[in-house]
Design an enzyme around this catalytic site. Structure first.
Site, PDB file in Angstrom:
ATOM      1  N   ASP A 132       0.857  -1.189   0.000  1.00 48.93           N
ATOM      2  CA  ASP A 132       0.000   0.000   0.000  1.00 48.93           C
ATOM      3  C   ASP A 132       0.893   1.239   0.000  1.00 48.93           C
ATOM      4  O   ASP A 132       1.034   1.917   1.023  1.00 48.93           O
ATOM      5  CB  ASP A 132      -0.928  -0.007   1.214  1.00 48.93           C
ATOM      6  CG  ASP A 132      -1.916   1.166   1.196  1.00 48.93           C
ATOM      7  OD1 ASP A 132      -2.156   1.705   0.099  1.00 48.93           O
ATOM      8  OD2 ASP A 132      -2.421   1.531   2.276  1.00 48.93           O
ATOM      9  N   LEU A 133       1.525   1.495  -1.135  1.00 46.76           N
ATOM     10  CA  LEU A 133       2.343   2.691  -1.292  1.00 46.76           C
ATOM     11  C   LEU A 133       1.489   3.731  -2.009  1.00 46.76           C
ATOM     12  O   LEU A 133       1.134   3.558  -3.176  1.00 46.76           O
ATOM     13  CB  LEU A 133       3.608   2.383  -2.096  1.00 46.76           C
ATOM     14  CG  LEU A 133       4.523   1.280  -1.547  1.00 46.76           C
ATOM     15  CD1 LEU A 133       5.822   1.237  -2.332  1.00 46.76           C
ATOM     16  CD2 LEU A 133       4.799   1.479  -0.060  1.00 46.76           C
ATOM     17  N   GLU A 134       1.164   4.795  -1.292  1.00 46.87           N
ATOM     18  CA  GLU A 134       0.244   5.790  -1.833  1.00 46.87           C
ATOM     19  C   GLU A 134       0.968   7.109  -2.117  1.00 46.87           C
ATOM     20  O   GLU A 134       1.953   7.444  -1.461  1.00 46.87           O
ATOM     21  CB  GLU A 134      -0.918   6.009  -0.864  1.00 46.87           C
ATOM     22  CG  GLU A 134      -1.713   4.725  -0.610  1.00 46.87           C
ATOM     23  CD  GLU A 134      -3.031   4.956   0.105  1.00 46.87           C
ATOM     24  OE1 GLU A 134      -3.545   6.101   0.072  1.00 46.87           O
ATOM     25  OE2 GLU A 134      -3.553   3.987   0.703  1.00 46.87           O
ATOM     26  N   PHE A 135       0.457   7.826  -3.115  1.00 49.75           N
ATOM     27  CA  PHE A 135       1.023   9.106  -3.542  1.00 49.75           C
ATOM     28  C   PHE A 135       2.469   8.962  -4.015  1.00 49.75           C
ATOM     29  O   PHE A 135       3.294   9.849  -3.810  1.00 49.75           O
ATOM     30  CB  PHE A 135       0.917  10.157  -2.426  1.00 49.75           C
ATOM     31  CG  PHE A 135      -0.480  10.296  -1.887  1.00 49.75           C
ATOM     32  CD1 PHE A 135      -1.468  10.917  -2.638  1.00 49.75           C
ATOM     33  CD2 PHE A 135      -0.818   9.777  -0.637  1.00 49.75           C
ATOM     34  CE1 PHE A 135      -2.766  11.032  -2.149  1.00 49.75           C
ATOM     35  CE2 PHE A 135      -2.108   9.889  -0.142  1.00 49.75           C
ATOM     36  CZ  PHE A 135      -3.085  10.523  -0.901  1.00 49.75           C
TER      37      PHE A 135
END
Length: 424
Positions: A216-219
């Site tokens: 869950d790597l966001e942005f």
């Protein structure tokens, strides 16, 4: 499936009589605080013995008798569920309803942020039959790419394995209390740091008894779009038979320069990993205007784009188990579980509205001079989302997050849907 929308003046006593269901069962299945107070517009889920109604989109070569055989049903029953259709003039793309004892089979993933160990274990125990995977949200990484455990999760991993739920190590680019684009960009753009992250993740996954990893790597900065694919490729090669699950921001088109969705090359990600979960939630987001969390029209647009890039049998959509209580006009937001949102409507005496286009419930109440608008999910909106999974033949869904009470969802899932184990 029986869904009853409360009308003005109705009581649980009258509803109980109509459906032949005890008041206590209605209270428990819907998480009501009291059997004495209802509000108009409240959707109640009631047990029944009828088969699930499954949506089906007509394809070339379909005939009504073939569908009856496929779904183990008979022609009169199918026609009764579709008043007005001409069985001799079915057309490609037409959507019909088919009652069937052959249940939709899906892979589910529940996210869990470790908190009270006893409460977390009780949650896992109660949902053991309804989860394929449990993604334990307890890991981040350093600026040099070394994965670190930030919350003790050993007991949760052990219990999941005992209950035939596949536990996944969930890694996020968290710095402080927020997602950090800078942290993700720094590690992904550096081959040595990417290697550190891969090696430390695989080591933690294997030594701690996980069945795989949920990313869950966001942005992620758009400039690291290709670096992200290199990272996923290296990680999957190192994991071997273990599962690689990736969460991606929802989109309806590829915009490589967009700061939120640009780094996610759906096609490339789908070709590398085992499962892709599109985060079809927070359409109405904290700080934004009062809007539904996951309107069905938007979700369907996201799905239609996603399946052009990703094999549907690798694709999950997200279901939110929460809502937002927003102050008008500041848009200050307070998150609450779907059950808390439902019961706040009852406690404040606020009639619940249902947007029949967006398939989302909402209500308005006042706290002193403050106007509040609450969008949330209920049994009606959950059913519509499961219909999309069935209609587009997706592999399943994720739930953020399972510590948030959502009794209607779990009751519906338990009765109408087969949750598969050991999906990969």
């Amino acid at each position: 499936m029986a869904v009853h929308v409360v009308k003005k003046g109705e009581t649980l006593g009258t509803i109980s009589t109509i459906y032949g269901v005890s008041i206590q069962m209605i209270v428990e299945m819907n998480g009501l605080l009291s059997a004495n107070t209802l509000v108009p517009g409240l959707a109640l889920y009631l047990p029944d013995t009828l088969p699930p109604i499954r949506p089906y989109q007509i394809k070339a070569g379909d005939h009504i008798w073939k569908l009856a055989q496929q779904f183990n049903n008979d022609i009169p029953t199918i026609l009764a569920a579709n008043p007005g259709i001409d069985p001799n003039k079915l057309f490609i793309g037409q959507i019909i309803n088919i009652p069937s004892l052959l249940q939709l089979a899906i892979a589910t993933l529940g996210f869990l942020v470790p908190s009270s160990e006893s409460a977390n274990l009780a949650t896992i125990d109660s949902l053991a039959g309804q989860l394929t995977f449990l993604a334990i949200v307890a890991y981040s990484f350093t600026e040099e790419g070394f994965a670190v455990n930030v919350i003790d999760d050993a007991a949760l991993v052990a219990r999941s394995n005992q209950l035939n739920i596949t536990p996944l190590l969930m890694i996020r680019n968290i710095a402080g209390n927020d997602f950090s684009a800078e942290l993700a960009g720094r590690v992904l753009q550096n081959p040595a740091y990417r290697g550190n992250l891969i090696a430390s993740l695989v080591n933690l996954t294997r030594t701690r008894g996980f069945g795989g990893i949920s990313i869950d790597l966001e942005f992620i900065p758009p400039a690291q779009r290709h670096d992200f694919i290199s990272f996923l490729t290296g990680l999957k090669n190192a994991l071997g038979e273990l599962i690689l699950h990736v969460n991606v921001h929802a989109k309806t088109a590829d915009i490589p320069t967009n700061r939120i969705i640009g780094a996610y090359d759906y096609a490339a990600i789908g070709s590398v990993v085992d499962l892709v979960a599109v985060m079809t939630m927070d359409y109405g987001y904290p700080g934004g205007p009062p809007d539904p969390i996951a309107p069905i029209t938007w979700m369907e647009q996201v799905i239609r784009y996603s399946i052009t890039q990703i094999n549907p049998q690798k694709l999950q959509i997200a279901m939110p188990l929460y809502g937002y209580d927003k102050v008008v006009p500041t848009n200050a937001a307070h998150a609450l579980s779907v059950l808390a949102a439902q019961n706040k409507a009852i406690s404040t005496g606020s009639p619940i509205e249902f947007d029949n286009t967006l398939k989302s419930p909402w209500y308005r109440y006042w706290h002193g001079v403050e106007e509040h608008v609450v969008w949330f999910e209920d049994i009606r909106s959950f059913i519509e989302k499961y219909r999309l999974i069935d209609l587009y033949q997706l592999t399943g869904t994720t739930f953020w997050q399972i510590s948030l009470p959502a009794p209607q969802n779990w009751a519906y899932l338990n009765k109408n849907i087969q949750v598969v184990k050991n999906r990969i």
